[in-house]
Design a protein around this motif. Structure first.
Motif, PDB file in Angstrom:
ATOM      1  N   PRO A 101     -71.442 -10.973  26.055  1.00 53.60           N
ATOM      2  CA  PRO A 101     -70.772  -9.865  25.367  1.00 53.60           C
ATOM      3  C   PRO A 101     -69.690  -9.267  26.274  1.00 53.60           C
ATOM      4  CG  PRO A 101     -73.164  -9.552  25.394  1.00 53.60           C
ATOM      5  CD  PRO A 101     -72.852 -10.699  26.298  1.00 53.60           C
ATOM      6  N   ILE A 102     -68.515  -9.088  25.734  1.00 52.51           N
ATOM      7  CA  ILE A 102     -67.416  -8.448  26.469  1.00 52.51           C
ATOM      8  C   ILE A 102     -67.334  -7.023  25.931  1.00 52.51           C
ATOM      9  CG2 ILE A 102     -64.966  -8.539  27.068  1.00 52.51           C
ATOM     10  CD1 ILE A 102     -65.100 -11.545  26.201  1.00 52.51           C
ATOM     11  N   ASP A 103     -67.974  -6.108  26.633  1.00 50.56           N
ATOM     12  CA  ASP A 103     -68.117  -4.757  26.069  1.00 50.56           C
ATOM     13  C   ASP A 103     -67.770  -3.635  27.052  1.00 50.56           C
ATOM     14  OD1 ASP A 103     -70.307  -5.135  27.707  1.00 50.56           O
ATOM     15  OD2 ASP A 103     -71.798  -4.837  26.130  1.00 50.56           O
ATOM     16  N   VAL A 110     -62.620   4.198  29.255  1.00 46.17           N
ATOM     17  CA  VAL A 110     -61.277   3.688  28.943  1.00 46.17           C
ATOM     18  C   VAL A 110     -60.835   4.191  27.575  1.00 46.17           C
ATOM     19  CG1 VAL A 110     -59.974   1.598  28.349  1.00 46.17           C
ATOM     20  CG2 VAL A 110     -61.357   1.634  30.410  1.00 46.17           C
ATOM     21  N   ARG A 111     -61.744   4.172  26.621  1.00 48.09           N
ATOM     22  CA  ARG A 111     -61.405   4.578  25.249  1.00 48.09           C
ATOM     23  C   ARG A 111     -60.870   6.005  25.191  1.00 48.09           C
ATOM     24  NH1 ARG A 111     -66.534   4.257  26.076  1.00 48.09           N
ATOM     25  NH2 ARG A 111     -67.905   6.026  25.802  1.00 48.09           N
ATOM     26  N   GLU A 112     -61.320   6.856  26.120  1.00 49.69           N
ATOM     27  CA  GLU A 112     -60.873   8.248  26.128  1.00 49.69           C
ATOM     28  C   GLU A 112     -59.451   8.393  26.664  1.00 49.69           C
ATOM     29  OE1 GLU A 112     -63.851  10.332  28.364  1.00 49.69           O
ATOM     30  OE2 GLU A 112     -65.456   9.542  27.088  1.00 49.69           O
ATOM     31  N   GLN A 113     -58.977   7.376  27.375  1.00 48.67           N
ATOM     32  CA  GLN A 113     -57.634   7.437  27.951  1.00 48.67           C
ATOM     33  C   GLN A 113     -56.589   6.786  27.057  1.00 48.67           C
ATOM     34  OE1 GLN A 113     -58.849   5.687  31.629  1.00 48.67           O
ATOM     35  NE2 GLN A 113     -58.825   7.656  32.661  1.00 48.67           N
ATOM     36  N   LEU A 114     -57.044   6.239  25.939  1.00 47.56           N
ATOM     37  CA  LEU A 114     -56.133   5.574  25.011  1.00 47.56           C
ATOM     38  C   LEU A 114     -56.107   6.336  23.693  1.00 47.56           C
ATOM     39  CD1 LEU A 114     -57.411   1.922  25.523  1.00 47.56           C
ATOM     40  CD2 LEU A 114     -55.402   2.957  26.576  1.00 47.56           C
ATOM     41  N   SER A 115     -54.982   6.245  23.007  1.00 42.75           N
ATOM     42  CA  SER A 115     -54.951   6.810  21.662  1.00 42.75           C
ATOM     43  C   SER A 115     -55.904   6.004  20.785  1.00 42.75           C
ATOM     44  CB  SER A 115     -53.530   6.741  21.095  1.00 42.75           C
ATOM     45  OG  SER A 115     -53.157   5.389  20.888  1.00 42.75           O
ATOM     46  N   ILE A 116     -56.302   6.570  19.677  1.00 36.74           N
ATOM     47  CA  ILE A 116     -57.232   5.891  18.765  1.00 36.74           C
ATOM     48  C   ILE A 116     -56.646   4.566  18.300  1.00 36.74           C
ATOM     49  CG2 ILE A 116     -58.310   6.033  16.484  1.00 36.74           C
ATOM     50  CD1 ILE A 116     -58.627   9.061  17.019  1.00 36.74           C
ATOM     51  N   SER A 120     -58.220   0.941  19.122  1.00 35.68           N
ATOM     52  CA  SER A 120     -58.598   0.098  17.992  1.00 35.68           C
ATOM     53  C   SER A 120     -58.034  -1.311  18.144  1.00 35.68           C
ATOM     54  CB  SER A 120     -58.098   0.737  16.690  1.00 35.68           C
ATOM     55  OG  SER A 120     -58.391  -0.098  15.607  1.00 35.68           O
ATOM     56  N   VAL A 121     -56.766  -1.410  18.490  1.00 34.00           N
ATOM     57  CA  VAL A 121     -56.126  -2.722  18.662  1.00 34.00           C
ATOM     58  C   VAL A 121     -56.765  -3.469  19.828  1.00 34.00           C
ATOM     59  CG1 VAL A 121     -53.971  -3.872  19.309  1.00 34.00           C
ATOM     60  CG2 VAL A 121     -53.944  -2.063  17.595  1.00 34.00           C
ATOM     61  N   LEU A 122     -56.926  -2.806  20.970  1.00 30.40           N
ATOM     62  CA  LEU A 122     -57.465  -3.476  22.155  1.00 30.40           C
ATOM     63  C   LEU A 122     -58.944  -3.834  21.995  1.00 30.40           C
ATOM     64  CD1 LEU A 122     -55.717  -1.469  25.014  1.00 30.40           C
ATOM     65  CD2 LEU A 122     -55.039  -3.657  23.996  1.00 30.40           C
TER      66      LEU A 122
END
Length: 140
Positions: A101-103, A110-116, A120-122
């Motif tokens: 699993p690549i999780d 990381v998710r908090e440093q990116l826009s939604i 979503s794309v990444l």
């Protein structure tokens, strides 16, 4: 050589152990600077990450049952996140990738440093990797 899972666990612990978001951002910028820049000819519509807010490329190749990944982005933060995939997966066997699993994106901040929309794309990239590896195995 550590397994993908071991490297991923180490990366998650390291990243989450950084004191604040600025240190995490600096970590991603450092990773961005460590991966080689792909040749211009490798940056095509086929390797471009679509629906990403910045021009970004995810160049997957296979040779002798091993997966090779080159990444780039006009945004250093995104290049840093993409570099994590290269750090974990470049040179690994297709089977090891399919079995792991690549999780890290779900298990780090990381998710908090990116826009939604960027997250979503990444977050779709692991599925792209798995599909690529399956297709390559089927074409043997």
């Amino acid at each position: 050589m550590d397994t993908i899972a071991e490297k991923q666990t180490e990366l998650i612990e390291l990243y989450n152990g950084l004191d604040d978001s600025i240190m995490q951002y600096e970590f991603l910028l450092q990773l961005a600077g460590e991966v080689p820049v792909p040749e211009a000819a490798e940056k095509s519509e086929d390797t471009k990450i679509h629906n990403c807010q910045t021009d970004s490329w995810f160049i997957m190749k296979q040779a002798e049952g091993r997966f090779y990944l080159n990444v780039d982005s006009d945004a250093l933060l995104i290049r840093g996140v993409l570099s994590i995939f290269a750090y974990l997966l470049d040179g690994r066997t297709l089977d090891e990738i399919l079995d792991t699993p690549i999780d890290f994106m779900e298990k780090t901040t990381v998710r908090e440093q990116l826009s939604i929309s960027r997250f979503s794309v990444l977050s779709e990239l692991p599925d792209m990797i798995y599909q690529f590896c399956k297709n390559q195995k089927n074409h043997k």
